[in-house]
Design a protein around this motif. Structure first.
Motif, mmCIF file in Angstrom:
data_model
loop_
_atom_site.group_PDB
_atom_site.id
_atom_site.type_symbol
_atom_site.label_atom_id
_atom_site.label_comp_id
_atom_site.label_asym_id
_atom_site.label_seq_id
_atom_site.Cartn_x
_atom_site.Cartn_y
_atom_site.Cartn_z
ATOM 1 N N UNK A 92 35.076 -65.914 -51.426
ATOM 2 C CA UNK A 92 33.615 -65.536 -51.853
ATOM 3 C C UNK A 92 33.315 -66.126 -53.228
ATOM 4 N N UNK A 93 32.110 -65.753 -53.698
ATOM 5 C CA UNK A 93 31.752 -66.141 -54.772
ATOM 6 C C UNK A 93 30.648 -65.161 -55.426
ATOM 7 N N UNK A 94 30.527 -65.260 -56.831
ATOM 8 C CA UNK A 94 29.461 -64.528 -57.483
ATOM 9 C C UNK A 94 28.463 -65.502 -57.868
ATOM 10 N N UNK A 95 27.313 -65.043 -58.148
ATOM 11 C CA UNK A 95 26.314 -65.891 -58.887
ATOM 12 C C UNK A 95 25.889 -64.890 -60.011
ATOM 13 N N UNK A 96 26.160 -65.076 -61.141
ATOM 14 C CA UNK A 96 25.850 -64.208 -62.235
ATOM 15 C C UNK A 96 26.408 -65.120 -63.587
ATOM 16 N N UNK A 97 25.691 -64.734 -64.496
ATOM 17 C CA UNK A 97 25.938 -65.350 -66.073
ATOM 18 C C UNK A 97 27.435 -64.949 -66.433
#
Ligand code: NAD
Length: 250
Positions: A92-97
């Motif tokens: 899975x992955x996240x997209x957030x600073x």
């Protein structure tokens, strides 16, 4: 038919790259254990393989849970009669600073991508050694296991971790005849990235980061995984094979 009579286990086998590995391994004669958190998807891929004349069984597995992982490896060994290749494709992955990344999100990505590669690999290697057999492990790293990209701190850290784990396990298990390698894909069109593919501007940007000026396809990666896992490829271990259309050349 490099995989005739061989048993292949795939985590994250219900979707994307993992699904393609299952299908292509079966087409080369493998008996396949399709493991996924989403049991329905795992069962669907196994059914697809059986309909095409192959042998496959779907399993529910949570790669972050040691008991679930052990049950998967033991269940696969019982069903398929042996163990030869493990492919760790659950991810899975996240997209957030990095400034906004919550501890929970950090831990979830590390748990699935890194711990979720370690646990199945350890369970698989233990069973092989107990059975006096040799075997192979192929991990899904990423170009982001080699370099960074914005808003992916946990993903980048987890994939760098997968690269380290690949080398460490290759080092410790080499003498026992267990080879451990990884692939580092560029951007591949799968359910994980489909949202970008559907956005024309984003899709073109992503195409352009690859020297070959196209997106990768699951089969591009599955071919490399099956090359790394093939028995004939007996002296390659601890390697990270980039399959990224030339992205990391630039
Ligand atoms: P995907 O989302 O299509 O498939 C991932 C699968 O993993 C899903 O079926 C999901 O249910 C399963 N999964 C998630 N959490 C799980 C858990 N806890 N236990 C078991 N299964 C779980 O993704 P994909 O694009 O096929 O990615 C496969 C692997 O390749 C991932 O490790 C990903 O990081 C890596 N990768 C993908 C790309 C890309 O561009 N798609 C690029 C580089 C690396």
């Amino acid at each position: 038919m490099r995989y005739q009579d061989r048993a292949v286990l795939v985590t994250g086998g219900g979707s994307g790259i993992g699904r393609q590995v299952c299908r292509m391994a079966a087409a080369e004669g493998a008996r396949v254990a399709v493991g996924d958190l989403d049991q329905a998807r795992a069962e669907a891929v196994a059914a697809e393989i059986r309909e095409a004349g192959g042998e496959a069984q779907g399993f529910a597995i949570d790669v972050t849970d040691p008991a679930s992982v052990t049950a998967f490896v033991e269940g696969a060994e019982t069903t398929l009669g042996r163990l030869d290749l493990l492919v760790n494709s659950a991810g899975i992955r996240e997209i957030v600073s990095v400034l906004d990344l919550s501890p929970e999100e950090w831990q979830r990505v590390i748990a699935v991508n890194l711990t979720g590669t370690f646990l199945p690999s350890q369970a698989f290697a233990r069973r092989l050694i107990a059975a006096g057999r040799t075997g192979q492990i192929v991990n899904l790293a990423s170009t982001l296991g080699i370099m960074a990209a914005p808003n992916r701190a946990a993903y980048v850290a987890s994939k760098h971790g997968v690269v380290g784990l690949t080398k460490e396990m290759a080092l410790e298990l080499g003498e026992k005849g267990i080879r451990v390698n990884a692939v580092a894909p560029g951007v591949i069109r799968t359910p994980m990235t489909e949202r970008y593919f559907q956005d024309p501007e984003m899709s073109a940007t992503i195409r352009g980061i690859h020297a070959m000026n196209r997106w990768g396809e699951p089969a591009d990666i599955a071919r490399a995984i099956l090359f790394l896992g093939a028995e004939e490829n007996g002296f390659m271990t601890g390697s990270v094979l980039t399959v990224d259309g030339g992205w990391t050349t630039g």
